[in-house]
Design an enzyme around this catalytic site. Structure first.
Site, PDB file in Angstrom:
ATOM      1  N   THR A 186      18.424   0.022  -1.054  1.00 25.56           N
ATOM      2  CA  THR A 186      17.520  -0.533  -0.040  1.00 25.56           C
ATOM      3  C   THR A 186      16.343  -1.267  -0.676  1.00 25.56           C
ATOM      4  OG1 THR A 186      16.369  -0.029   2.022  1.00 25.56           O
ATOM      5  CG2 THR A 186      16.052   1.537   0.219  1.00 25.56           C
TER       6      THR A 186
ATOM      7  N   GLU B  62       9.526   6.851  -1.063  1.00 24.29           N
ATOM      8  CA  GLU B  62       9.140   5.669  -1.833  1.00 24.29           C
ATOM      9  C   GLU B  62       9.419   5.875  -3.321  1.00 24.29           C
ATOM     10  OE1 GLU B  62       8.456   2.956  -0.486  1.00 24.29           O
ATOM     11  OE2 GLU B  62       7.529   3.344   1.468  1.00 24.29           O
TER      12      GLU B  62
ATOM     13  N   ASP C 121      15.706   2.705   9.704  1.00 28.24           N
ATOM     14  CA  ASP C 121      16.451   1.612   9.076  1.00 28.24           C
ATOM     15  C   ASP C 121      17.429   2.003   7.961  1.00 28.24           C
ATOM     16  OD1 ASP C 121      14.218   2.275   7.563  1.00 28.24           O
ATOM     17  OD2 ASP C 121      13.409   0.264   7.406  1.00 28.24           O
TER      18      ASP C 121
ATOM     19  N   GLU D 252       4.300  -8.020  11.435  1.00 25.43           N
ATOM     20  CA  GLU D 252       4.795  -6.645  11.335  1.00 25.43           C
ATOM     21  C   GLU D 252       5.452  -6.186  12.627  1.00 25.43           C
ATOM     22  OE1 GLU D 252       5.586  -5.643   8.491  1.00 25.43           O
ATOM     23  OE2 GLU D 252       4.463  -3.787   8.280  1.00 25.43           O
TER      24      GLU D 252
ATOM     25  N   GLU E 246      12.894  -8.294   3.846  1.00 21.80           N
ATOM     26  CA  GLU E 246      14.103  -8.035   4.635  1.00 21.80           C
ATOM     27  C   GLU E 246      14.761  -9.307   5.181  1.00 21.80           C
ATOM     28  OE1 GLU E 246      11.467  -6.175   4.682  1.00 21.80           O
ATOM     29  OE2 GLU E 246      12.156  -4.128   4.370  1.00 21.80           O
TER      30      GLU E 246
HETATM   31  C1  DMJ Z   1      11.252  -1.710   0.914  1.00 22.16           C
HETATM   32  O1  DMJ Z   1      10.490  -0.866   0.133  1.00 22.16           O
HETATM   33  C2  DMJ Z   1      12.577  -1.119   1.222  1.00 22.16           C
HETATM   34  O2  DMJ Z   1      13.426  -2.138   1.566  1.00 22.16           O
HETATM   35  C3  DMJ Z   1      12.526  -0.086   2.310  1.00 22.16           C
HETATM   36  O3  DMJ Z   1      13.772   0.403   2.693  1.00 22.16           O
HETATM   37  C4  DMJ Z   1      11.828  -0.578   3.534  1.00 22.16           C
HETATM   38  N1  DMJ Z   1      11.227  -1.810   3.320  1.00 22.16           N
HETATM   39  C5  DMJ Z   1      10.465  -2.033   2.146  1.00 22.16           C
HETATM   40  C6  DMJ Z   1       9.975  -3.457   2.079  1.00 22.16           C
HETATM   41  O4  DMJ Z   1       9.637  -3.972   3.294  1.00 22.16           O
END
Ligand code: DMJ
EC number: 3.2.1.113
Length: 930
Positions: free
Chosen positions: A491, A146, A293, A387, A405
């Site tokens: 991401t 994160e 993912d 979720e 997303e």
């Molecule tokens: C984000 O922090 C990023 O996209 C991460 O890769 C996974 N998803 C969260 C938000 O849902």
């Protein structure tokens, strides 16, 4: 895009093109498809697009403004209580809190969004604040993943756009790479996490003390998720290339190399978690959602950004495996890495909604359109993507933390197809956010999409990603002050410039091509996606793919849609026995069961699956016997239905799922615990009584307030600080005796949610709430007040009344007042607080409750039986329970005596003043929702 002499996308000749030089994303290659769209979905006018873009800007201001005003420098905003979330000061939420490092997370995550949204002045201010206030050396344990995607990515995105602005010569002239220096400092802080034999990083690190030191309080972990270890390369490589310090890119590459080596060799899939020391797969299930993912996302994007073939080869190998095993269009279902024909779950998680966007980047549009369409239908059913949801589209986990997303995939699909359908999808997302998630102090995550209740949470990714993608969806090129096509999205939607591909390229590339890839130039794997081929002269291409899926959610019987792969390849053979069909009285079924022992590997596989399905089925049935959560919605000024609290139901009293909601003003009962005859019946008569948990059975409290004339009751937890954000919700059990005499509805609130009502009473005295199974539409709530039209038309004051400078101002002030006054008054009288100190909960300890043990088990994440919108009746036909229930409730008269509007004795002046305020608020709401 424009530089480097790369080939233009759309070249009909397949090339092993250095993608990084020619395109940020395939989506960009596909933009030209826009012009193809002349028929199909109605085009959206420029005016409407602009209006929606402006609406996104206003929403961003509401979210960002409230964060800055009420939360900054805290990491995140708590939008229900209108304050900052400071780690350690709130009850721990477990892993979710690992994103919070006391480094003003939301501000850093928002930096490049400000520039995309053309808020350069605010960006300049924000950068100064980051440089002035943010400390990266806190004694706090954070998630490496994160911190990398949100903070390192945020700083690098901010730096990328700061230098772009500086170069343009107008803004940021004072900027001297300060954000980059911070990013480098943070990069070095993260490096000790990679001190493992495998090179995979530890999942957590202490920002001040690193990993191993005793004071670090981390470093003993053995496992990490694949995405956690495999989502570093973009930020780390960018940091290396911006600064010339190669170590970051090297470490990220090493981690990726290790993951690649460990892929399951026969399926080419990776598991969800891996041991960072041994490299063994800890969880061997594999999908494209949670836990994996962005590992896939970064392989493809690393190729785009860095131009290193090995990343594309790896991505293509994995992608083939995903399409072979996990993709079951329109579903994406987890499988076992060793037995990839075996589904590992019967549900999907919301994180996989990014995948259609990645498929656009890959150039595989058809399945992207299919999956996106399926997801959109789930959203239309529940307003948000829960979720997790089952393969028959029931809610599996009901939360929705405002994840971006789906908006991301919508943006990329629009860019790829130019189909205005995706603009309409974006419009729906905007409407739902404003209608269901917007609260006076920001946007609140959904605690339960079924009830519409909120969680006191607004994650930083909401600002980093959601507003960026929504704004870009409606923006034309000239609406953005730089060329977005020169950047790639991380991401977390942070922007990194493509020119990095040609800067500081000193890292030796690992060329593994010959090892495993048979290059086949006849497919798209090595080419820019070609719009000519993707949209073969058919302007209705995307629509024709969506069409067969139009009712996939509405018309599906449970599990009807799962592809039974065995059925398709074992033609002639009987389909395997599924758990849902099993009957113990059927001799044929018993025979099949016996054979499942191990006669053949196929039978054994069927047996395994059968057992797994049985376990799931029985746990699902258990869950479905539990009551779903309920909602307490504050409907009076200044909330007007915007605050919805998650409440636990009772196993006695009026069942709110079968009856119309109950609406009334709230009043505290005396004694507050409600364990004896009330001494203030006149105060609770015709109202919803507030009672504190403890000292006697829930049913006894209900009887006492009912005898005093209350029309409903809310039991508030006496355990200070408890919250449905952190504790599983439960149902209030009866007392083991007949409770038919209890006719009023009873709901339970944890202390934090309860204090939102108690604070509101202190501030506004008259607080009206709605008890229901699902939050009601706010317009309906205000309309329900039946304001006579002559009052609206004949009130000159109203016509001339000045609008407050902004809706936010007045609402924020109210919310702020509520929270700041929370310490001032203690509603609990002396007597009951003495009782409280005993802190006993006989209602949860009594033999009756022991009997009812199952009834106090967590219900928060259960499947709601009424949520089974479609189910299969005994004849195997699909029936719509929702409709049945709706019909049932519609037949009930609107004459419910419990609906207490109008019962309040209030002077006419004050009623008029109230009405005026409500009308004004309603008008403003309508305005901002248009
Ligand atoms: C984000 O922090 C990023 O996209 C991460 O890769 C996974 N998803 C969260 C938000 O849902």
């Amino acid at each position: 895009m424009s530089e480097a002499g790369g080939r233009g996308c759309g070249s009909p000749v397949p090339q092993r093109a250095p993608w990084s030089l020619v395109a940020a994303t395939a989506a960009i290659c596909l933009v030209s498809a826009t012009s193809v769209w002349t028929v199909g979905a109605e085009p959206m006018s420029r005016e409407e697009k602009q209006k929606l873009g402006n609406q996104v800007l206003e929403m961003f201001d509401h979210a960002y403004g409230n964060y800055m005003e009420h939360a900054y420098p805290a990491d995140e905003l708590m939008p229900l209580t209108c304050r900052g979330r400071v780690r350690g000061q709130e009850p721990s939420r477990g892993d979710v809190d690992d994103a919070l490092g006391k480094f003003s997370l939301t501000l850093i995550d928002s930096l490049d969004t400000l520039v995309v949204l053309n808020k350069t002045k605010e960006f300049e201010d924000a950068v100064r604040k980051v440089l002035r206030d943010v400390n990266l050396d806190n004694d706090v344990v954070v998630s490496v993943f994160e911190t990398n995607i949100r903070v390192l990515g945020g700083l690098l995105g901010g730096h990328s756009l700061a230098i772009m602005l500086k170069e343009k010569g107008e803004h940021m002239q004072w900027y001297n790479d300060e954000l980059l220096q911070m990013a480098k400092q943070l990069g070095y802080k993260l490096l000790p996490a990679f001190n493992t034999t495998s090179g995979l990083p530890y999942p957590r690190i202490n920002l001040k003390f690193g990993i191993r030191k005793p004071e670090a309080r981390t470093g003993t972990e053995t496992d990490t998720c694949t995405a956690c270890a495999g989502t570093l390369i973009l930020e780390f490589a960018a940091l290396s290339r911006f600064t010339g310090a190669t170590i970051f890119e090297e470490y990220a590459r090493k981690a990726l190399d290790f993951l690649w080596e460990k892929r399951q060799r026969s399926s080419n899939l990776v598991g969800v978690t891996i041991n960072i020391h041994t490299g063994d797969w800890v969880r061997k299930d594999s999908g494209v959602g949670a836990g994996i993912d962005s590992y896939y996302e970064y392989l493809l994007k690393a190729y785009v950004l860095l131009g290193d073939d090995s990343f594309l080869e790896r991505f293509n190998t994995h992608y083939d495996a995903i399409m072979r095993y996990i993709s079951q269009p329109p579903l994406l279902l987890d499988v076992h890495i060793h037995k990839p024909m075996l589904n590992a779950r019967t549900w999907m998680d919301a994180l996989l909604a990014f995948f259609p966007g990645l498929q656009v980047l890959k150039g595989d549009i058809r399945p992207a359109i299919e999956t996106h369409e399926m997801l959109y239908q789930v959203i239309k059913k529940h307003n948000f993507l829960p979720e997790a949801f089952t393969t028959d589209f029931r809610v599996h986990w009901a939360q929705h933390p405002l994840r971006p997303e789906f908006a991301e995939s919508t943006y990329f699909l629009y860019k790829a197809t130019g189909d205005p359908y995706y603009l309409e999808v974006g419009k729906t997302l905007i409407e739902n956010l404003n209608k269901y998630a917007r609260v006076p102090c920001g946007f609140a995550a959904m605690k339960d999409v079924r009830t519409g209740s909120h969680e006191d949470r607004m994650d930083s990714f909401f600002l980093a990603e959601m507003f960026k993608y929504l704004y870009l969806l409606f923006a034309d090129k000239e609406d953005i002050i730089f060329d977005i096509e020169d950047y790639i999205f991380t991401t977390e939607a942070h922007l990194l410039p493509l020119w990095l591909s040609t800067t500081n390229q000193s890292i030796s590339k690992k060329n593994t091509t010959s090892e495993y890839t048979e290059l086949d130039d006849s497919n798209f794997d090595w080419t820019c996606p070609n719009t000519q081929i993707l949209f073969p002269n058919d302007p209705l291409y995307a629509q024709s793919i969506r069409e067969p899926l139009k009712n996939v959610v509405d018309k599906s019987c449970p599990r009807g849609i799962i592809r039974v792969r065995e059925e398709s390849f074992r033609s002639g053979a009987k389909p395997p026995l599924r758990a849902r069909d099993f009957m113990a009285t059927n001799p044929e079924h018993l025979e099949i069961l016996k054979k499942m022992g191990a006669a053949s590997s196929i039978d054994a596989e069927d047996g395994l699956r059968f057992m797994q399905e049985m376990i799931e089925l029985s746990s699902q049935q258990q869950k479905e016997q539990q009551l779903p959560p309920r909602a307490v919605q504050i409907v009076s000024h200044p909330f007007f239905g915007r605050v919805v609290l998650t409440a636990g139901p009772a196993q006695f009293g009026l069942d709110l799922s079968k009856h119309k909601e109950t609406r009334g003003f709230v009043a505290s009962s005396k004694p507050y615990n409600g364990c004896s005859e009330l001494t203030n019946p006149e105060a609770v008569m015709g109202k919803i009584a507030l009672i504190q948990r403890g000292q006697c059975m829930f049913a006894e409290k209900a009887r006492n307030i009912q005898n005093a004339g209350a029309i409903g009751g809310i039991v508030i937890d006496d355990n200070e600080g408890s919250s449905s954000d952190t504790a599983p919700l439960f149902q209030m059990a009866g007392d083991g005796k007949d409770t038919d005499d209890i006719k009023i509805p009873m709901l339970f609130l944890f202390s934090k949610e309860g204090s939102i009502i108690l604070d509101a009473i202190r501030e506004y005295e008259e607080v009206e709430v709605l008890l229901s199974d699902k939050a009601k539409d706010r317009a309906a709530i205000l309309k329900g007040k039946m304001i006579p039209s002559y009052i609206i038309n004949s009130n000159p004051e109203m016509e001339n009344e000045e609008q407050p400078s902004s809706e936010n101002d007045s609402q924020n002030q109210s919310a702020e007042q509520i929270s700041s006054s929370s310490q001032e008054v203690d509603l609990v009288d002396q007597e009951s607080s003495e009782e409280n100190s005993l802190n006993s909960h006989p209602e949860s300890l009594s033999p009756a409750d022991m009997d009812n043990a199952a009834s106090i088990s967590p219900s928060e994440q259960t499947s709601n039986p009424t949520e089974n919108h479609e189910t299969t009746n005994l004849n195997g036909e699909c029936t719509d329970l929702d409709n049945q229930l709706q019909e049932q409730s519609e037949t009930e008269e609107d004459s419910n005596p419990n609906v207490s509007w109008g019962k309040k004795v209030q002077p006419i002046d004050s009623i008029l003043a109230d009405w005026n305020e409500d009308i004004e608020a309603f008008e403003m709401m309508e305005k901002d929702e248009l």
